[in-house]
Design an enzyme around this catalytic site. Structure first.
Site, mmCIF file in Angstrom:
data_model
loop_
_atom_site.group_PDB
_atom_site.id
_atom_site.type_symbol
_atom_site.label_atom_id
_atom_site.label_comp_id
_atom_site.label_asym_id
_atom_site.label_seq_id
_atom_site.Cartn_x
_atom_site.Cartn_y
_atom_site.Cartn_z
ATOM 1 N N HIS A 1 0.826 -1.220 0.000
ATOM 2 C CA HIS A 1 0.000 0.000 0.000
ATOM 3 C C HIS A 1 0.857 1.265 0.000
ATOM 4 O O HIS A 1 0.371 2.330 -0.351
ATOM 5 C CB HIS A 1 -1.049 -0.012 1.123
ATOM 6 N N ASP B 1 1.079 -7.676 2.343
ATOM 7 C CA ASP B 1 1.242 -6.243 2.058
ATOM 8 C C ASP B 1 2.721 -5.839 1.930
ATOM 9 O O ASP B 1 3.266 -5.160 2.789
ATOM 10 C CB ASP B 1 0.551 -5.449 3.178
ATOM 11 N N SER C 1 3.925 2.094 8.602
ATOM 12 C CA SER C 1 3.717 1.156 7.513
ATOM 13 C C SER C 1 5.033 0.901 6.812
ATOM 14 O O SER C 1 5.757 1.835 6.483
ATOM 15 C CB SER C 1 2.730 1.721 6.504
HETATM 16 N N1 ARG Z 1 -4.700 0.755 7.478
HETATM 17 C C1 ARG Z 1 -3.386 0.723 6.932
HETATM 18 C C2 ARG Z 1 -2.733 2.103 7.052
HETATM 19 O O1 ARG Z 1 -3.196 2.933 7.755
HETATM 20 C C3 ARG Z 1 -3.403 0.216 5.523
HETATM 21 C C4 ARG Z 1 -4.020 1.108 4.525
HETATM 22 C C5 ARG Z 1 -4.035 0.612 3.104
HETATM 23 N N2 ARG Z 1 -4.976 -0.434 2.843
HETATM 24 C C6 ARG Z 1 -6.271 -0.251 2.472
HETATM 25 N N3 ARG Z 1 -7.032 -1.313 2.319
HETATM 26 N N4 ARG Z 1 -6.804 0.907 2.258
HETATM 27 O O2 ARG Z 1 -2.137 2.699 6.229
HETATM 28 N N1 GLU Z 2 -1.192 1.456 7.647
HETATM 29 C C1 GLU Z 2 -0.548 2.436 8.452
HETATM 30 C C2 GLU Z 2 0.469 3.268 7.660
HETATM 31 O O1 GLU Z 2 0.315 3.493 6.490
HETATM 32 C C3 GLU Z 2 0.074 1.786 9.610
HETATM 33 C C4 GLU Z 2 -0.991 1.385 10.493
HETATM 34 C C5 GLU Z 2 -1.145 2.300 11.647
HETATM 35 O O2 GLU Z 2 -1.676 3.408 11.531
HETATM 36 O O3 GLU Z 2 -0.698 1.835 12.688
HETATM 37 O O4 GLU Z 2 1.387 3.819 8.191
#
Ligand code: ARG
Ligand code: GLU
Length: 717
Positions: A83, A219, A652
């Site tokens: 991502h 991921d 991330s």
């Molecule tokens: N929640 C994770 C973060 O904050 C992954 C985000 C990307 N994935 C998604 N399905 N939108 O970045």
């Molecule tokens: N998916 C998040 C990022 O892009 C990390 C997850 C979180 O917020 O802990 O940094």
């Protein structure tokens, strides 16, 4: 022993045990090394951060603007999340070469794809510079004067640190400006895409599973850093060479057990552990709900179009993922803050603080008025802040509206008698290049529907004062938002590439009139000006007051709680956080295990959702259990694992390391029940989610057939 902020909450159900905290690499020796070793770590603080010898820090990078990455070979190969590389993968994708869908694997270095604008930042060293930054600052100074002195001092420090080198430097405040650190960085500019799994692996579970455990997402993506032939950072050039790092991280395929020590080394963006009750209330009761509600419908609209057409699905993939990401997190965050009674607990802390501050005259003089000042400042800030939030989540989120704002510079130059026609043409030409990018991923039908929804919402809400420009505009249409939409979108150049390109090609100073009269441009600029001229300046005044209140509050809390070791809130600087591989109990009677396997991928596939499509080749490998050296000793293929490392956005792509400092996973998410950890961490419930490095290697080796990449890495068996 670490002691934690949660400790303050007298009546709270949580007594902090471990795992909260994002620590400063340079200070680990002093504050954390013993504790980390007592929890199982077998390496030393110097192995993590050292300025004289190569240490793990030499392999940790800021990837792009907001993610972390880690170097895993002596040829500059690096891992980050799928991502995090998503927009790069998307930018190389088309219907013909759909790398988002099919994955991408360079067979050799020649085939690696360059990415304009993508950078990787590597920390050279850090240093405490509090005294230099605060030189000449006094408590009696106005906050404006204070800011001025500090920013002058910082300029000098940065200049001294970088003069005669190709490094860049920043100075960052900690504990709201009670402490400052200097960071000297090297920024690499030729970063190439090496490999990406298909989205059915890299984004498996999509937005359905995002922020959730149990998780089955692969991921990860691979990039490579290139330098000029002299080994120094350089813009992309064909004869650039792979970067030779001081250190790359060995990868362990030995696996892990529940309770094994782990640490995460990366760039957490922002936490707000010290927020007062007033701020948390504003967030929980207003800011989050505004964003959640507006995004719910916006996403519904986009999803409906994406489901109808594959081209649209590619165009809006990254956009919808990013809208959904915040949306879902805030829902989880609100649940968590309510469950933990954070507002009530903060009120209790503030009462305790007030009693302490009132306990003698000296404290009273310094801190007696602090809590009241917070209350009054938040009351004053709130109308502006919420108006701004409403604007950002409504008018500013209309694509053509935001796009139009990028033309203000052109208008400004075209309007200026002094400016030269050729400069104006140059700006128009740059905008023309930008237009290609904008319209490549733009569907007017989607934007029109979103416009109607968002403008109507903004116009009919009763929480905040409407901007005059909005009132005037909608009054003209007497509630007929569809008609308003037709008028704008049919006439404007901003929703049509066919109109925009010739407009820019033939642009001269005379064209400014047409630009100024464009209905989207006009409304968009009128709205933004209201925020620039009236709302933001008012907000800044109160925010500046809050900055100094928090600075004093932070310092006072440290005086009040002398046995506690404080950690500074995340601020996009390199941090270490540590915990253990762990299970949790999301609800009474339910226990979540600490890892998932490929079997779970196939279980999810049976649910039939689009987000759970499985790559046929992956299925074949699963059927034949062809996992090679990447299988766990239980014989299954582990996919993800959960641990109690305190992480946030920006982490991330961060490496998850074991007791020996070997890579065992790549961090990519947090669990739904733990998303309030930016404000309040709960050791019982907060888990970071990582993809098991063995799954990444398995995909690279067995599915992509890119064994040559594995051979580049240092694998510990
Ligand atoms: N929640 C994770 C973060 O904050 C992954 C985000 C990307 N994935 C998604 N399905 N939108 O970045
Ligand atoms: N998916 C998040 C990022 O892009 C990390 C997850 C979180 O917020 O802990 O940094």
């Amino acid at each position: 022993m670490k002691k934690f902020l949660a400790f303050l909450f007298i009546a709270s159900t949580l007594f902090a045990t471990a795992d909260e905290g994002m620590w400063i690499p340079m200070l680990i020796k002093k504050y954390n090394e013993k504790d980390m070793q007592s929890k199982g770590m077998r390496i030393s603080a110097e192995d993590i951060y050292d300025i004289n010898n190569a240490s793990l820090k030499d392999a940790i990078v800021i990837f792009g603007g907001g993610c972390t990455g880690e170097i895993v070979s002596d040829q500059g190969l690096l891992f980050t999340n799928h991502h995090c590389g998503y927009s790069q993968i998307q930018s190389h994708s088309s219907l013909e070469f759909n790398y988002l869908e099919k994955g991408f694997w360079a067979k050799n270095q020649k085939e690696e794809l360059s990415n304009k604008g993508l950078t990787v930042t590597l920390l050279q060293r850090m240093e405490e510079v509090t005294d230099q930054v605060l030189e000449g600052v006094s408590d009696e100074m106005s906050s404006a004067k204070r800011e001025e002195v500090i920013s002058e001092n910082i300029k000098k420090i940065v200049k001294n640190a970088t003069e005669g080198t190709h490094y860049t430097a920043t100075v960052k405040p900690f504990y709201y400006g009670n402490q400052y650190f200097l960071y000297v960085n090297e920024i690499f500019k030729d970063i190439r895409l090496v490999g990406a799994p298909p989205s059915s692996i890299g984004k498996f579970g999509g937005d359905t599973d995002n922020w959730m455990w149990p998780r089955h997402t692969g991921d990860f993506t691979l990039f490579r850093i290139y330098t000029g032939p002299d080994g120094k950072p350089a813009e992309y050039a064909e004869d650039n060479i792979p970067y030779k790092p001081k250190k790359h991280i060995p990868i362990s395929i030995k696996g892990y057990e529940k309770d094994d020590f782990t640490f995460v080394f990366g760039y957490p963006g922002r936490t707000q552990q010290f927020l007062t009750s007033h701020a948390v209330r504003m967030k929980v009761e207003h800011e989050n709900p505004i964003a959640i509600n507006l995004r719910t419908e916006r996403l519904n609209i986009i999803k409906r179009y994406m489901a109808q057409d594959e081209g649209t699905a590619i165009q809006y993939a990254a956009k919808s993922a990013s809208i959904a990401n915040g949306w879902k997190k805030w829902i989880g965050e609100n649940n968590g803050l309510k469950r933990l009674n954070t507002i009530e607990n903060k009120i209790k802390l503030e009462e305790e603080f007030q009693n302490w501050a009132d306990s003698n005259d000296e404290l009273k003089a310094k801190y007696g008025g602090l809590i009241t000042a917070f209350k009054e400042t938040y009351e004053a800030l709130s109308p502006y802040q919420l108006s701004y939030q409403y604007y950002i989540e409504s008018a500013y989120s209309i694509e053509a509206f935001r796009y139009a704002l990028g033309f203000r510079r052109l208008a400004h130059y075209a309007n200026n008698k002094e400016s030269r026609e050729e400069d104006v043409k140059q700006i128009a030409d740059d905008l023309k290049k930008g237009a290609e990018g904008f319209f490549k991923n733009y569907q007017i039908e989607i934007d029109r529907e979103i416009f109607q929804f968002l403008i109507k919402s903004f116009d009919t809400q009763t929480l905040v004062e409407r901007p005059k420009a909005l009132k005037n505009f909608t009054a003209k249409y007497k509630g007929n938002y569809e008609k308003a939409c037709n008028d704008l979108y049919n006439k404007s150049i901003f929703a049509s590439k066919e109109k925009m390109i010739p407009f820019l090609e033939n642009f001269s100073k005379k064209s400014n009139k047409k630009l100024q009269n464009d209905p989207i441009y006009k409304l968009s600029v009128d709205l933004v000006n209201y925020y620039i001229d009236e709302i933001i300046p008012a907000m800044s005044i109160h925010e500046n007051s809050l900055d100094s209140l928090y600075r004093i509050y932070n310092k006072a809390l440290m005086e009040m709680q002398t046995e506690k070791t404080f950690y500074p809130d995340a601020n996009s600087t390199l941090r270490v956080t540590y915990g253990k591989v762990d299970t949790y109990f999301p609800k009474d009677g339910i226990k979540y295990d600490h890892f998932t396997t490929l079997d779970g991928v196939m279980e999810k596939e049976n649910l039939g959702l689009d987000d759970y499509k499985v790559d046929p080749k992956l299925k074949e490998l699963w059927r034949s259990k062809d996992y090679g050296q990447y299988a766990d000793k239980d014989g299954t293929m582990h996919v993800c694992f959960a641990a109690s490392n305190h992480t946030t956005g920006g982490n991330s792509g961060s490496p998850v390391l074991n007791a020996d400092g070997h890579l065992i996973g790549i961090n990519f998410d947090r669990n739904w029940e733990g998303t309030m950890s930016d404000v309040q961490y709960d050791p019982e419930m907060c888990r970071n989610i990582s993809v098991d490095i063995r799954y990444c290697l398995f995909v690279i080796d067995k599915l992509a057939g890119a064994k040559h990449l594995i051979d580049e890495m240092t694998i510990i068996k």
